[in-house]
Scaffold this motif. Structure first.
Motif, PDB file in Angstrom:
ATOM      1  N   ARG A   1      -3.586   3.085   8.816  1.00 12.76           N
ATOM      2  CA  ARG A   1      -2.819   4.072   8.081  1.00 12.76           C
ATOM      3  C   ARG A   1      -1.345   3.683   7.908  1.00 12.76           C
ATOM      4  N   HIS A   2      -0.778   3.008   8.895  1.00 12.14           N
ATOM      5  CA  HIS A   2       0.646   2.681   8.840  1.00 12.14           C
ATOM      6  C   HIS A   2       0.911   1.228   8.451  1.00 12.14           C
ATOM      7  N   ASP A   3      -0.139   0.546   8.015  1.00 20.25           N
ATOM      8  CA  ASP A   3       0.014  -0.868   7.601  1.00 20.25           C
ATOM      9  C   ASP A   3       0.388  -0.893   6.124  1.00 20.25           C
ATOM     10  N   HIS A   4       1.697  -0.933   5.851  1.00 22.05           N
ATOM     11  CA  HIS A   4       2.162  -0.661   4.488  1.00 22.05           C
ATOM     12  C   HIS A   4       2.197  -1.879   3.568  1.00 22.05           C
TER      13      HIS A   4
ATOM     14  N   PHE B   1      12.865  -1.503   5.887  1.00 23.03           N
ATOM     15  CA  PHE B   1      12.873  -1.791   4.446  1.00 23.03           C
ATOM     16  C   PHE B   1      12.767  -3.288   4.192  1.00 23.03           C
ATOM     17  N   ILE B   2      12.438  -3.598   2.958  1.00 23.11           N
ATOM     18  CA  ILE B   2      12.317  -4.980   2.474  1.00 23.11           C
ATOM     19  C   ILE B   2      13.123  -5.013   1.183  1.00 23.11           C
ATOM     20  N   ALA B   3      14.062  -5.947   1.062  1.00 26.41           N
ATOM     21  CA  ALA B   3      14.909  -5.939  -0.139  1.00 26.41           C
ATOM     22  C   ALA B   3      15.427  -7.337  -0.431  1.00 26.41           C
ATOM     23  N   PRO B   4      15.556  -7.692  -1.706  1.00 27.82           N
ATOM     24  CA  PRO B   4      16.211  -8.959  -2.029  1.00 27.82           C
ATOM     25  C   PRO B   4      17.681  -8.876  -1.606  1.00 27.82           C
TER      26      PRO B   4
ATOM     27  N   ARG C   1       0.824  -1.214   0.000  1.00 27.50           N
ATOM     28  CA  ARG C   1       0.000   0.000   0.000  1.00 27.50           C
ATOM     29  C   ARG C   1       0.851   1.255   0.000  1.00 27.50           C
ATOM     30  N   GLU C   2       2.042   1.143   0.571  1.00 26.37           N
ATOM     31  CA  GLU C   2       2.948   2.304   0.644  1.00 26.37           C
ATOM     32  C   GLU C   2       4.364   1.810   0.379  1.00 26.37           C
ATOM     33  N   PRO C   3       4.876   2.021  -0.829  1.00 26.55           N
ATOM     34  CA  PRO C   3       6.217   1.513  -1.144  1.00 26.55           C
ATOM     35  C   PRO C   3       7.353   2.400  -0.638  1.00 26.55           C
TER      36      PRO C   3
END
Ligand SMILES: [Zn+2]
Length: 273
Positions: free
Chosen positions: A88-91, A111-114, A29-31
């Motif tokens: 609101r903050h559930d991205h 963050f989320i990253a390969p 929802r929010e990148p």
């Protein structure tokens, strides 16, 4: 900020519920996190093999690759029922065969990253040892900080000696070890390091057993508050009596972060300020 025990609590919860399951859907929802969330569509259909932790990082291992998840300052991963509407903050929502794991982060520093092999090697080169790594001896720690005049508290937060300690556990461990937080790291002898490393391990073990602290936004993945807050000796207790000697706990700012300590139990000899 989630520190090693909180991240370990999350790791255990995620592993227990999701290992062996296939990632079936991702909703972003929010990148705009600390790094933009990458396209996650290629990860759909992959089976989660293991969840590992390195310092404060979570490594989601799939046969096809690894996703690195960092909770930043205020990130949280929690299982919620599939029909719970996002706040609101559930991205990001991760769905694994009917289980919904929701990433929430008011400040968006996570963050989320390969994580490919090169990036993992770079991460390993930068991070300190795990607290229970057999290579982490007082002699090794002392050699690692040789010539560093920076305060031991800041060196702990930098994380290249022991991985995973943030502000709370650095303050508490220095108190337990009787070491002034402003002492230049290079002045700690092997006895000092032995006490400090033992204190960190004991704190981490107790906090993991309690499910982490409740100081900020941390919850365990089941949504329960951690039970560790009541056990903190100095952190967040400016002006309150030291649990050992009743001297009021002091607060100073080091490297932009609050440090709490007892000026009597942690004698101010050879400080960096
Ligand atoms: Zn004291």
């Amino acid at each position: 900020m989630p520190e090693l025990p909180e991240v370990e609590a999350v790791r255990r919860g995620v592993e227990e519920r999701l290992v062996g399951k296939i990632l079936t859907e991702v909703r972003v929802r929010e990148p705009r996190l600390r790094r933009p969330v990458p396209p996650l569509a290629p990860w759909i259909g992959r089976r989660l093999l293991r969840v590992e932790r390195r310092g404060k990082y979570l490594l989601w291992r799939f046969a096809e690759g690894t996703l690195l998840v960092h909770l930043g300052m205020s990130g949280r991963l929690a299982f919620v029922a599939p029909d719970v509407p996002p706040g609101r903050h559930d991205h990001v929502d991760f769905l694994f065969e009917g289980s919904l794991l929701r990433y929430t982060d008011p400040r968006r520093f996570g963050f989320i990253a390969p994580l490919d092999a090169d990036a993992e090697r770079a991460m390993e080169a930068r991070l300190g040892l795990e607290p229970w790594d057999e290579r982490l001896t007082p002699a090794w720690a002392r050699a690692k900080v040789r010539g560093r005049r920076r305060a031991v508290k800041e060196v702990l937060l930098f994380g290249d000696v022991v991985a995973g300690a943030g502000n709370i556990y650095a303050c508490e461990a220095l108190f337990l070890a009787g070491i002034h937080p402003g002492r230049p790291a290079e002045t700690l002898d092997e006895d000092d390091w032995a006490r400090l490393l033992a204190a960190l391990r004991a704190l981490f073990e107790a906090a993991i057993a309690a499910g982490g602290t409740t100081l900020r936004d941390h919850r365990t993945v089941a949504g329960e508050a951690g039970a560790y807050r009541g056990r903190l000796a100095v952190y967040g207790r400016e002006g309150e009596p030291c649990p050992r000697c009743a001297t009021p706990v002091r607060r100073v700012v080091q490297g932009g972060r609050s440090t709490f300590f007892c000026p009597v139990c942690q004698p101010p000899e050879r400080t960096a300020w």
